[in-house]
Design a protein around this motif. Structure first.
Motif, PDB file in Angstrom:
ATOM      1  N   VAL A 243       0.236  36.522 -45.861  1.00 52.27           N
ATOM      2  CA  VAL A 243      -0.602  35.440 -46.374  1.00 52.27           C
ATOM      3  C   VAL A 243      -1.946  35.407 -45.657  1.00 52.27           C
ATOM      4  O   VAL A 243      -2.084  35.904 -44.542  1.00 52.27           O
ATOM      5  CB  VAL A 243       0.091  34.062 -46.199  1.00 52.27           C
ATOM      6  CG1 VAL A 243       1.363  33.981 -47.040  1.00 52.27           C
ATOM      7  CG2 VAL A 243       0.393  33.763 -44.730  1.00 52.27           C
ATOM      8  N   CYS A 244      -2.940  34.811 -46.329  1.00 55.08           N
ATOM      9  CA  CYS A 244      -4.276  34.682 -45.743  1.00 55.08           C
ATOM     10  C   CYS A 244      -4.893  33.381 -46.249  1.00 55.08           C
ATOM     11  O   CYS A 244      -5.010  33.224 -47.454  1.00 55.08           O
ATOM     12  CB  CYS A 244      -5.139  35.878 -46.140  1.00 55.08           C
ATOM     13  SG  CYS A 244      -6.822  35.811 -45.486  1.00 55.08           S
ATOM     14  N   PRO A 245      -5.284  32.447 -45.383  1.00 53.51           N
ATOM     15  CA  PRO A 245      -5.124  32.482 -43.939  1.00 53.51           C
ATOM     16  C   PRO A 245      -3.670  32.245 -43.517  1.00 53.51           C
ATOM     17  O   PRO A 245      -2.859  31.800 -44.315  1.00 53.51           O
ATOM     18  CB  PRO A 245      -6.001  31.318 -43.454  1.00 53.51           C
ATOM     19  CG  PRO A 245      -6.356  30.514 -44.648  1.00 53.51           C
ATOM     20  CD  PRO A 245      -5.977  31.252 -45.866  1.00 53.51           C
ATOM     21  N   LYS A 246      -3.388  32.587 -42.237  1.00 49.20           N
ATOM     22  CA  LYS A 246      -2.066  32.335 -41.677  1.00 49.20           C
ATOM     23  C   LYS A 246      -1.950  30.845 -41.354  1.00 49.20           C
ATOM     24  O   LYS A 246      -2.965  30.145 -41.269  1.00 49.20           O
ATOM     25  CB  LYS A 246      -1.875  33.188 -40.422  1.00 49.20           C
ATOM     26  CG  LYS A 246      -1.925  34.674 -40.730  1.00 49.20           C
ATOM     27  CD  LYS A 246      -1.316  35.492 -39.611  1.00 49.20           C
ATOM     28  CE  LYS A 246      -1.443  36.984 -39.903  1.00 49.20           C
ATOM     29  NZ  LYS A 246      -0.836  37.399 -41.183  1.00 49.20           N
TER      30      LYS A 246
ATOM     31  N   VAL B 288      -1.414  24.979 -46.070  1.00 50.40           N
ATOM     32  CA  VAL B 288      -0.756  25.344 -44.809  1.00 50.40           C
ATOM     33  C   VAL B 288       0.755  25.492 -45.042  1.00 50.40           C
ATOM     34  O   VAL B 288       1.382  26.445 -44.554  1.00 50.40           O
ATOM     35  CB  VAL B 288      -1.048  24.288 -43.713  1.00 50.40           C
ATOM     36  CG1 VAL B 288      -0.215  24.558 -42.463  1.00 50.40           C
ATOM     37  CG2 VAL B 288      -2.537  24.278 -43.373  1.00 50.40           C
ATOM     38  N   PHE B 289       1.322  24.568 -45.808  1.00 51.70           N
ATOM     39  CA  PHE B 289       2.756  24.656 -46.117  1.00 51.70           C
ATOM     40  C   PHE B 289       3.051  25.945 -46.875  1.00 51.70           C
ATOM     41  O   PHE B 289       4.009  26.677 -46.562  1.00 51.70           O
ATOM     42  CB  PHE B 289       3.197  23.438 -46.948  1.00 51.70           C
ATOM     43  CG  PHE B 289       4.606  23.568 -47.478  1.00 51.70           C
ATOM     44  CD1 PHE B 289       5.698  23.385 -46.636  1.00 51.70           C
ATOM     45  CD2 PHE B 289       4.836  23.908 -48.807  1.00 51.70           C
ATOM     46  CE1 PHE B 289       7.005  23.533 -47.121  1.00 51.70           C
ATOM     47  CE2 PHE B 289       6.128  24.057 -49.301  1.00 51.70           C
ATOM     48  CZ  PHE B 289       7.220  23.870 -48.453  1.00 51.70           C
ATOM     49  N   CYS B 290       2.223  26.249 -47.863  1.00 54.92           N
ATOM     50  CA  CYS B 290       2.406  27.464 -48.674  1.00 54.92           C
ATOM     51  C   CYS B 290       2.344  28.703 -47.779  1.00 54.92           C
ATOM     52  O   CYS B 290       3.174  29.613 -47.897  1.00 54.92           O
ATOM     53  CB  CYS B 290       1.334  27.505 -49.760  1.00 54.92           C
ATOM     54  SG  CYS B 290       1.415  28.968 -50.813  1.00 54.92           S
ATOM     55  N   ALA B 291       1.364  28.724 -46.859  1.00 56.71           N
ATOM     56  CA  ALA B 291       1.209  29.864 -45.945  1.00 56.71           C
ATOM     57  C   ALA B 291       2.489  30.051 -45.121  1.00 56.71           C
ATOM     58  O   ALA B 291       3.036  31.159 -45.027  1.00 56.71           O
ATOM     59  CB  ALA B 291       0.018  29.637 -45.022  1.00 56.71           C
TER      60      ALA B 291
ATOM     61  N   LYS C 190       7.359  33.002 -44.112  1.00 61.44           N
ATOM     62  CA  LYS C 190       8.769  32.950 -43.718  1.00 61.44           C
ATOM     63  C   LYS C 190       9.639  33.758 -44.703  1.00 61.44           C
ATOM     64  O   LYS C 190      10.624  34.377 -44.321  1.00 61.44           O
ATOM     65  CB  LYS C 190       9.225  31.485 -43.710  1.00 61.44           C
ATOM     66  CG  LYS C 190      10.627  31.260 -43.213  1.00 61.44           C
ATOM     67  CD  LYS C 190      10.576  30.792 -41.781  1.00 61.44           C
ATOM     68  CE  LYS C 190      11.956  30.602 -41.198  1.00 61.44           C
ATOM     69  NZ  LYS C 190      11.898  30.398 -39.751  1.00 61.44           N
ATOM     70  N   LEU C 191       9.233  33.756 -45.974  1.00 65.66           N
ATOM     71  CA  LEU C 191       9.995  34.484 -46.993  1.00 65.66           C
ATOM     72  C   LEU C 191       9.633  35.975 -47.028  1.00 65.66           C
ATOM     73  O   LEU C 191      10.122  36.711 -47.874  1.00 65.66           O
ATOM     74  CB  LEU C 191       9.786  33.839 -48.365  1.00 65.66           C
ATOM     75  CG  LEU C 191      10.333  32.400 -48.523  1.00 65.66           C
ATOM     76  CD1 LEU C 191       9.924  31.807 -49.856  1.00 65.66           C
ATOM     77  CD2 LEU C 191      11.864  32.357 -48.366  1.00 65.66           C
TER      78      LEU C 191
ATOM     79  N   ASP D  24      12.596  24.549 -42.206  1.00 65.41           N
ATOM     80  CA  ASP D  24      12.177  25.152 -40.921  1.00 65.41           C
ATOM     81  C   ASP D  24      10.673  25.056 -40.722  1.00 65.41           C
ATOM     82  O   ASP D  24      10.199  24.624 -39.672  1.00 65.41           O
ATOM     83  CB  ASP D  24      12.552  26.652 -40.888  1.00 65.41           C
ATOM     84  CG  ASP D  24      14.046  26.847 -40.672  1.00 65.41           C
ATOM     85  OD1 ASP D  24      14.727  25.843 -40.361  1.00 65.41           O
ATOM     86  OD2 ASP D  24      14.518  27.991 -40.828  1.00 65.41           O
ATOM     87  N   VAL D  25       9.924  25.510 -41.735  1.00 63.73           N
ATOM     88  CA  VAL D  25       8.473  25.616 -41.511  1.00 63.73           C
ATOM     89  C   VAL D  25       7.821  24.250 -41.425  1.00 63.73           C
ATOM     90  O   VAL D  25       6.806  24.085 -40.757  1.00 63.73           O
ATOM     91  CB  VAL D  25       7.754  26.492 -42.572  1.00 63.73           C
ATOM     92  CG1 VAL D  25       8.308  27.899 -42.575  1.00 63.73           C
ATOM     93  CG2 VAL D  25       7.784  25.868 -43.964  1.00 63.73           C
ATOM     94  N   GLU D  26       8.399  23.244 -42.072  1.00 63.04           N
ATOM     95  CA  GLU D  26       7.753  21.921 -42.023  1.00 63.04           C
ATOM     96  C   GLU D  26       7.703  21.372 -40.596  1.00 63.04           C
ATOM     97  O   GLU D  26       6.783  20.633 -40.263  1.00 63.04           O
ATOM     98  CB  GLU D  26       8.437  20.946 -42.980  1.00 63.04           C
ATOM     99  CG  GLU D  26       7.499  20.628 -44.128  1.00 63.04           C
ATOM    100  CD  GLU D  26       7.951  19.484 -45.014  1.00 63.04           C
ATOM    101  OE1 GLU D  26       9.151  19.174 -45.052  1.00 63.04           O
ATOM    102  OE2 GLU D  26       7.064  18.925 -45.671  1.00 63.04           O
ATOM    103  N   LYS D  27       8.664  21.766 -39.785  1.00 62.11           N
ATOM    104  CA  LYS D  27       8.618  21.340 -38.374  1.00 62.11           C
ATOM    105  C   LYS D  27       7.478  22.057 -37.656  1.00 62.11           C
ATOM    106  O   LYS D  27       6.729  21.451 -36.905  1.00 62.11           O
ATOM    107  CB  LYS D  27       9.946  21.671 -37.678  1.00 62.11           C
ATOM    108  CG  LYS D  27      11.103  20.817 -38.156  1.00 62.11           C
ATOM    109  CD  LYS D  27      12.333  21.028 -37.265  1.00 62.11           C
ATOM    110  CE  LYS D  27      13.588  20.656 -38.012  1.00 62.11           C
ATOM    111  NZ  LYS D  27      14.339  21.808 -38.551  1.00 62.11           N
ATOM    112  N   ASP D  28       7.350  23.377 -37.927  1.00 58.01           N
ATOM    113  CA  ASP D  28       6.332  24.180 -37.230  1.00 58.01           C
ATOM    114  C   ASP D  28       4.902  23.737 -37.538  1.00 58.01           C
ATOM    115  O   ASP D  28       4.007  23.915 -36.717  1.00 58.01           O
ATOM    116  CB  ASP D  28       6.446  25.673 -37.626  1.00 58.01           C
ATOM    117  CG  ASP D  28       7.840  26.224 -37.381  1.00 58.01           C
ATOM    118  OD1 ASP D  28       8.566  25.633 -36.559  1.00 58.01           O
ATOM    119  OD2 ASP D  28       8.188  27.248 -38.022  1.00 58.01           O
TER     120      ASP D  28
END
Ligand SMILES: *Cc1c(COP(=O)(O)O)cnc(C)c1O
Length: 417
Positions: free
Chosen positions: A310-313, A297-300, A305-306, A20-24
């Motif tokens: 996180v910082c930064p968003k 960015v992926f980690c954030a 999502k989980l 999911d997040v990889e698309k965003d």
């Protein structure tokens, strides 16, 4: 398709959240690539202008006088970073050592060092205030600090601290280090520097640039001196060791005198045959840093999502390669680090444990399965074992390997909930 993830025991919740997040995050990656292109062109231009050739990679020994590679690498760093001069040396053993040389280069007994971004990075505490080993304090150099206000420069507080005429240098840390805040952009720091110089034209501005290089398209060239580690961003994952100090020529020369000996300065220092790796690492650095920022960015996005803060968003502008995840419990910090370590190329079978690392104020856990010991441009995660129990993830030589390591870290956390 996902069978390779199974062999890494990635949790199914993590697999679906990652998809999911990889698309965003695609649009953020496009921004990162734009910056990478600018930085790559800057580095390449410096290589062209200084006519880099195989002769620059020759090893030297002994005194290392007339070391063409070493002297030219100094010029390549200076041109890329937009400074008058630079001192790039494998002889710096770490970032802390490099920053120590920067401080001792310009401070003299009776002076005061004023940090305006709260306390500097943990490992500098002993350097500044230690009671043994030859700290600044032991040499009669005072220390004062202004805490941040609402996560930014407290200009009123700084103005007041500058009333002390003994303040000789102002210190800024670009990166958040182990703090929960966004790191500083060069623009914000430059504005604060202008404010400071407007009140006190006689103080020097020193910047800890660790983790910041090539994240943006500018570096803190407004400073009198700034410094960083070659086993972080500017070494591109290839430098075996070292650090750099860049800035105004007169102060860079003082830093060289402090690293070597008064009078020897920039002239000596054999290169031990590492010049090809230092040049090639610097050439690779814009790309490797872009990979690391993508991992952050992926980690954030994944950890948010989980359900973790996180910082930064994911959408925030970035000024260093660090991603902080607030876990709230020590077990989760430890699980994340262990999971990440298990997907490292080196020492994947090793289990990291919290320990009292030299120079740190609390026990620290560090996951670092790196080719170069302690290199944090390679994938790594660490955190002091203290509330609010935050893990700091950084690096990733390639996005795909970093992403997998983050997914393994996340899986370990999910499995321990
Ligand atoms: C890593 C780091 C240091 C210290 O560098 P070492 O190589 O670990 O000694 C100092 N300041 C910041 C902001 C850092 O990220």
């Amino acid at each position: 398709m996902n069978s390779y993830l199974e062999s890494f025991s990635v949790d199914s919740r993590v697999i679906s959240a990652a998809a999911d997040v990889e698309k965003d995050i695609k649009p953020y990656f496009a921004e990162i690539e734009k910056k990478e292109a600018v930085n790559q062109a800057k580095v390449l231009a410096a290589f062209r202008n200084h006519k880099i050739s195989a002769a620059h990679f020759n090893p030297t020994s002994g005194y290392g006088y007339d070391d063409l590679g070493r002297d030219t690498l100094d010029l390549v760093f200076a041109e890329t970073f937009g400074t008058e001069a630079a001192l790039v040396r494998p002889h710096f053993i770490s970032g802390t050592h490099t920053l120590t040389v920067m401080l001792f280069a310009v401070l003299r007994p009776g002076d005061v060092l004023l940090s305006v971004t709260g306390d500097p990075y943990d490992t500098l505490t002993d350097v500044i205030c230690g009671n043994e080993g030859g700290s600044l304090k032991e040499f009669g150099i005072g220390y004062d600090k202004v805490e941040l206000k609402n996560d930014t420069f407290d200009l009123e507080g700084i103005e007041k601290a500058l009333e002390n005429e003994k303040v000789r240098a102002v210190f800024m840390t670009r990166s958040k280090g182990y703090a929960w805040r966004e790191s500083f952009s060069c623009g914000e720091m430059e504005k604060a520097a202008a404010f400071i110089r407007n009140r006190r034209s006689d103080v020097l501005i020193l910047v800890d640039n660790c983790y910041g290089e090539f994240v943006d398209t500018v570096e803190p060239s407004f400073a009198d001196l700034f410094a960083g580690s070659l086993i972080k961003n500017p070494g591109g994952g290839l430098a075996p060791s070292g650090g750099y100090i860049a800035g105004k020529s007169d102060y860079v020369r003082l830093a060289a005198d402090r690293l070597t000996a008064p009078g020897l300065g920039l002239e000596g220092g054999a290169n031990f045959g590492v010049m090809k790796e230092l040049f090639m690492g610097f050439f690779m650095a814009p790309h490797v840093v872009a990979q690391a920022v993508k991992c952050a960015v992926f980690c954030a996005a994944l950890m948010e999502k989980l359900g973790f803060e996180v910082c930064p968003k994911p959408a925030d502008a970035r000024n260093d390669i660090i991603e902080a995840i607030r876990f709230g419990k020590p077990e989760y910090v430890i699980a994340f680090c262990k999971g990440l370590q298990s997907a490292s190329p080196v020492d994947s079978f090793v289990t990291p444990e919290p320990w009292a690392m030299p120079g740190y104020q609390n026990e620290v856990i560090m996951a670092a399965g790196a080719f170069t010991q302690g290199s944090s441009i390679e994938i790594s995660a660490d955190g002091p074992i203290r509330p609010p129990y935050v893990a700091y993830m950084q690096g990733g030589l390639t996005y795909e390997s970093g992403k997998l390591a983050v997914m393994c870290g996340a899986s370990a956390v999910m499995n321990s909930i």
